[in-house]
Design a protein around this motif. Structure first.
Motif, PDB file in Angstrom:
ATOM      1  N   TYR A 147       8.249  12.667   3.933  1.00 48.44           N
ATOM      2  CA  TYR A 147       7.896  12.249   2.577  1.00 48.44           C
ATOM      3  C   TYR A 147       7.163  10.904   2.560  1.00 48.44           C
ATOM      4  O   TYR A 147       7.262  10.156   1.593  1.00 48.44           O
ATOM      5  CB  TYR A 147       9.164  12.183   1.714  1.00 48.44           C
ATOM      6  CG  TYR A 147       9.895  13.495   1.653  1.00 48.44           C
ATOM      7  CD1 TYR A 147       9.595  14.446   0.688  1.00 48.44           C
ATOM      8  CD2 TYR A 147      10.877  13.802   2.599  1.00 48.44           C
ATOM      9  CE1 TYR A 147      10.258  15.659   0.651  1.00 48.44           C
ATOM     10  CE2 TYR A 147      11.539  15.009   2.574  1.00 48.44           C
ATOM     11  CZ  TYR A 147      11.227  15.938   1.600  1.00 48.44           C
ATOM     12  OH  TYR A 147      11.874  17.146   1.559  1.00 48.44           O
ATOM     13  N   LYS A 148       6.413  10.619   3.623  1.00 50.96           N
ATOM     14  CA  LYS A 148       5.668   9.366   3.673  1.00 50.96           C
ATOM     15  C   LYS A 148       4.638   9.323   2.537  1.00 50.96           C
ATOM     16  O   LYS A 148       3.941  10.305   2.277  1.00 50.96           O
ATOM     17  CB  LYS A 148       4.974   9.224   5.026  1.00 50.96           C
ATOM     18  CG  LYS A 148       5.953   9.026   6.183  1.00 50.96           C
ATOM     19  CD  LYS A 148       5.239   8.966   7.528  1.00 50.96           C
ATOM     20  CE  LYS A 148       6.224   8.762   8.663  1.00 50.96           C
ATOM     21  NZ  LYS A 148       5.556   8.762   9.997  1.00 50.96           N
ATOM     22  N   TYR A 189       4.635   4.481  -8.390  1.00 50.87           N
ATOM     23  CA  TYR A 189       5.926   3.810  -8.544  1.00 50.87           C
ATOM     24  C   TYR A 189       5.773   2.303  -8.379  1.00 50.87           C
ATOM     25  O   TYR A 189       6.293   1.520  -9.185  1.00 50.87           O
ATOM     26  CB  TYR A 189       6.918   4.354  -7.525  1.00 50.87           C
ATOM     27  CG  TYR A 189       8.276   3.682  -7.537  1.00 50.87           C
ATOM     28  CD1 TYR A 189       9.226   4.016  -8.495  1.00 50.87           C
ATOM     29  CD2 TYR A 189       8.592   2.704  -6.594  1.00 50.87           C
ATOM     30  CE1 TYR A 189      10.474   3.398  -8.513  1.00 50.87           C
ATOM     31  CE2 TYR A 189       9.834   2.080  -6.606  1.00 50.87           C
ATOM     32  CZ  TYR A 189      10.768   2.425  -7.561  1.00 50.87           C
ATOM     33  OH  TYR A 189      12.000   1.808  -7.572  1.00 50.87           O
ATOM     34  N   ASP A 190       5.043   1.887  -7.358  1.00 56.94           N
ATOM     35  CA  ASP A 190       4.870   0.459  -7.091  1.00 56.94           C
ATOM     36  C   ASP A 190       4.145  -0.256  -8.223  1.00 56.94           C
ATOM     37  O   ASP A 190       4.321  -1.468  -8.417  1.00 56.94           O
ATOM     38  CB  ASP A 190       4.106   0.257  -5.787  1.00 56.94           C
ATOM     39  CG  ASP A 190       4.897   0.687  -4.557  1.00 56.94           C
ATOM     40  OD1 ASP A 190       6.139   0.801  -4.662  1.00 56.94           O
ATOM     41  OD2 ASP A 190       4.268   0.922  -3.492  1.00 56.94           O
ATOM     42  N   LEU A 223       5.503   8.889  -0.528  1.00 59.52           N
ATOM     43  CA  LEU A 223       6.153   9.416  -1.718  1.00 59.52           C
ATOM     44  C   LEU A 223       7.454   8.676  -1.998  1.00 59.52           C
ATOM     45  O   LEU A 223       8.177   8.299  -1.077  1.00 59.52           O
ATOM     46  CB  LEU A 223       6.462  10.908  -1.551  1.00 59.52           C
ATOM     47  CG  LEU A 223       5.258  11.837  -1.390  1.00 59.52           C
ATOM     48  CD1 LEU A 223       5.714  13.225  -0.995  1.00 59.52           C
ATOM     49  CD2 LEU A 223       4.441  11.883  -2.680  1.00 59.52           C
ATOM     50  N   LYS A 224       7.744   8.494  -3.248  1.00 60.82           N
ATOM     51  CA  LYS A 224       9.044   8.023  -3.711  1.00 60.82           C
ATOM     52  C   LYS A 224       9.839   9.287  -4.049  1.00 60.82           C
ATOM     53  O   LYS A 224       9.506  10.011  -4.986  1.00 60.82           O
ATOM     54  CB  LYS A 224       8.866   7.147  -4.949  1.00 60.82           C
ATOM     55  CG  LYS A 224      10.132   6.894  -5.751  1.00 60.82           C
ATOM     56  CD  LYS A 224      11.063   5.926  -5.081  1.00 60.82           C
ATOM     57  CE  LYS A 224      12.230   5.582  -6.010  1.00 60.82           C
ATOM     58  NZ  LYS A 224      13.226   4.710  -5.346  1.00 60.82           N
ATOM     59  N   LYS A 263      10.820   0.358 -12.873  1.00 63.33           N
ATOM     60  CA  LYS A 263      11.327   0.885 -11.599  1.00 63.33           C
ATOM     61  C   LYS A 263      12.842   1.065 -11.643  1.00 63.33           C
ATOM     62  O   LYS A 263      13.381   2.066 -11.165  1.00 63.33           O
ATOM     63  CB  LYS A 263      10.959  -0.058 -10.452  1.00 63.33           C
ATOM     64  CG  LYS A 263       9.494  -0.091 -10.082  1.00 63.33           C
ATOM     65  CD  LYS A 263       9.275  -1.143  -8.988  1.00 63.33           C
ATOM     66  CE  LYS A 263       7.805  -1.342  -8.694  1.00 63.33           C
ATOM     67  NZ  LYS A 263       7.568  -2.446  -7.752  1.00 63.33           N
ATOM     68  N   ASN A 274       4.359   9.697  -6.544  1.00 72.61           N
ATOM     69  CA  ASN A 274       3.390   8.975  -5.720  1.00 72.61           C
ATOM     70  C   ASN A 274       3.861   7.526  -5.564  1.00 72.61           C
ATOM     71  O   ASN A 274       4.164   6.857  -6.560  1.00 72.61           O
ATOM     72  CB  ASN A 274       2.016   9.024  -6.398  1.00 72.61           C
ATOM     73  CG  ASN A 274       0.945   8.321  -5.608  1.00 72.61           C
ATOM     74  OD1 ASN A 274       0.890   7.098  -5.585  1.00 72.61           O
ATOM     75  ND2 ASN A 274       0.078   9.084  -4.971  1.00 72.61           N
ATOM     76  N   GLN A 275       3.941   7.051  -4.334  1.00 74.33           N
ATOM     77  CA  GLN A 275       4.489   5.719  -4.087  1.00 74.33           C
ATOM     78  C   GLN A 275       3.666   4.639  -4.781  1.00 74.33           C
ATOM     79  O   GLN A 275       4.216   3.660  -5.302  1.00 74.33           O
ATOM     80  CB  GLN A 275       4.549   5.453  -2.581  1.00 74.33           C
ATOM     81  CG  GLN A 275       5.262   4.163  -2.219  1.00 74.33           C
ATOM     82  CD  GLN A 275       6.744   4.178  -2.542  1.00 74.33           C
ATOM     83  OE1 GLN A 275       7.452   5.097  -2.133  1.00 74.33           O
ATOM     84  NE2 GLN A 275       7.223   3.167  -3.263  1.00 74.33           N
ATOM     85  N   ARG A 276       2.354   4.812  -4.826  1.00 72.60           N
ATOM     86  CA  ARG A 276       1.501   3.816  -5.486  1.00 72.60           C
ATOM     87  C   ARG A 276       1.785   3.767  -6.986  1.00 72.60           C
ATOM     88  O   ARG A 276       1.773   2.693  -7.595  1.00 72.60           O
ATOM     89  CB  ARG A 276       0.026   4.123  -5.231  1.00 72.60           C
ATOM     90  CG  ARG A 276      -0.396   4.015  -3.772  1.00 72.60           C
ATOM     91  CD  ARG A 276      -1.891   4.210  -3.589  1.00 72.60           C
ATOM     92  NE  ARG A 276      -2.350   5.506  -4.093  1.00 72.60           N
ATOM     93  CZ  ARG A 276      -2.294   6.638  -3.393  1.00 72.60           C
ATOM     94  NH1 ARG A 276      -1.796   6.640  -2.172  1.00 72.60           N
ATOM     95  NH2 ARG A 276      -2.738   7.761  -3.915  1.00 72.60           N
TER      96      ARG A 276
END
Length: 343
Positions: free
Chosen positions: A134-135, A244-245, A137-138, A252, A240-242
Motif C-alpha cells: 500500500y505504498k 491526506y497530507d 496510500l493512507k 487528519k 491517496n497519501q498526498r
C-alpha cells in the motif's frame, strides 16, 4: 457612545472580519464499484463522510462516485486513487489480479467464513505483514465479506461432481484456483456484468455472499444456492497519501478518528445485516437453498489441500518469501477473534 463613535467601531469590526482568513473548504472524491443501494454505500461510506464533515466543521466535504458513474469501474479503483484521479477508493483486492498477493491470502479456502474474523485479521496484520502493498496510500480500512455461496441458474449443485464443467464467475485468483480444483471453469467478471452473463447463458453461476445477490438483482436470474462457507474475499478502503497530507492537522485527526480500528470493527455486524435481504428474497422467490454437508465439506477440503499448497507457492514465486508466515498469522488472528467472541 456617539453615532460617530459607533460607526467607527462598526467599521473596525467589519475590517477585522474581512481581514480574517476564510475557512478553506476541501472536497474529496470517493469512488467505489457498488450500486448506491448497497450497504457499502448507504451504511458505510455515506455515514463515514458525514462523520468527517461534521468533525471538521464543514472543512472537508465529499463527492461520491458509485457503480454506474465514470469513476465506478471495479478494475480501476486502485489506479484511480494512486494517480490522484480520486482521493479515496473502495475496491476489491482481486481485481485486477496480482496486485495484492500478501493480502489476498485471506481468500484461501476454508480459512474463515466470517467477515468479522477476516477483517480483524487483515487489520491486525497490516502494519507488520501487508503494508508494503500500500505504498503511496493512507489505508483507512481493510475488510472482507462473510463466507460466499455458490449460486446457479439451471443446475443444482450438492457435490463436487456437480461442479464439473460449470462456468462460474470468480472474484479473485485464490477463488479461481479453488473452482478449478473442484472441476468448474472459473470466469473472471466484474460484479456488474454477472446479471447479463447469467441471463445470456454466458456463465452458469457465480460465487457471492448474499448481499450482492440482492443489490445486483441476481435472484431474478438464479434458482439454486449452495451455502459453502468455503471462502471469503477482501476489500481495501484507501486514500491517496498526498491528499491526506494536504489536509489540516485537525482534518487528519478526524479522518483517523473514524477510520482504522473504529471502522474495521463494524464490518462483521454490517455484513451479517447486509446478507439477510438477499437470502429472504431468494426464499420468497421459491429458490432452493442447500447447505454443504459435513461429509462433502471434508471431501472438498481434502481435494483443495494441493491447491492451497500450490497457491502459497505461487505467492512465494511472486516475491513474497514469507507467504507461509503470513498465512499462519492469518489463521492465528482468526482463531484469536473467534475465541474472543465466545467469551
Amino acid at each position: 457612545m456617539s453615532i460617530a463613535t459607533r460607526l467607527m467601531a462598526t467599521a473596525a469590526i467589519s475590517a477585522s472580519m474581512a481581514a480574517a482568513p476564510a475557512l478553506a473548504e476541501t472536497t474529496l472524491k470517493i469512488s467505489h464499484y457498488l450500486p448506491s443501494v448497497h450497504g457499502i454505500h448507504t451504511d458505510f461510506i455515506v455515514p463515514w463522510t458525514e462523520q468527517i464533515t461534521e468533525c471538521t466543521g464543514g472543512e472537508v466535504q465529499f463527492e461520491i462516485f458509485p457503480a454506474g458513474t465514470q469513476l465506478g469501474n471495479v478494475a480501476r479503483q486502485q489506479e484511480q486513487v494512486m494517480a490522484g484521479v480520486v482521493d479515496i477508493a473502495h475496491g476489491l483486492h482481486g481485481i485486477p489480479r496480482g496486485r495484492f498477493p500478501r493480502t489476498s491470502l485471506i481468500d484461501m479456502p476454508f480459512l474463515t467464513d466470517s467477515a468479522g474474523a477476516a477483517s480483524y485479521a487483515l487489520w491486525e496484520l497490516y502494519p507488520d505483514y501487508l503494508a508494503e502493498e500500500y505504498k503511496g496510500l493512507k489505508v483507512l480500512a481493510l475488510h472482507a465479506h462473510n463466507g460466499g455461496l455458490l449460486h446457479t441458474n439451471e443446475k443444482k449443485v450438492e457435490t463436487m461432481e456437480d461442479m464439473d464443467g460449470l462456468r462460474i464467475r470468480t472474484p479473485s485468483p485464490a477463488v479461481s484456483e479453488m473452482l478449478s480444483y473442484l472441476g468448474a471453469d472459473p470466469q473472471g467478471l466484474p460484479p456488474g456484468e454477472v446479471y447479463e452473463s447469467l441471463q445470456r447463458g454466458v456463465i452458469d453461476g457465480t460465487v457471492f455472499p448474499w448481499d450482492p445477490v440482492k443489490s445486483f438483482g441476481l435472484n431474478e436470474v438464479l434458482n439454486y444456492h449452495l451455502d459453502l462457507g468455503a471462502y471469503t474475499v477482501s476489500f481495501f478502503y484507501v486514500m491517496n497519501q498526498r491528499s491526506y497530507d494536504a489536509l489540516s492537522d485537525e482534518a487528519k485527526a478526524c479522518v483517523d478518528q473514524y477510520s482504522g480500528d473504529a471502522l474495521v470493527s463494524q464490518f462483521g455486524d454490517w455484513w451479517d445485516s447486509w446478507d439477510v435481504p438477499g437470502r429472504e428474497e431468494a426464499i420468497a422467490a421459491g429458490h432452493e437453498i442447500t447447505e454443504l454437508s459435513d461429509e462433502e465439506r471434508a471431501r472438498w477440503e481434502e481435494t483443495l489441500q494441493p491447491m492451497m499448497d500450490s497457491y502459497l507457492q505461487t505467492v512465494k514465486d511472486a516475491g513474497v518469501d514469507n507467504a507461509d508466515e503470513i498465512y499462519q498469522a492469518m489463521q492465528d488472528k482468526i482463531a484469536e477473534y473467534e475465541a474472543s467472541r465466545q467469551n
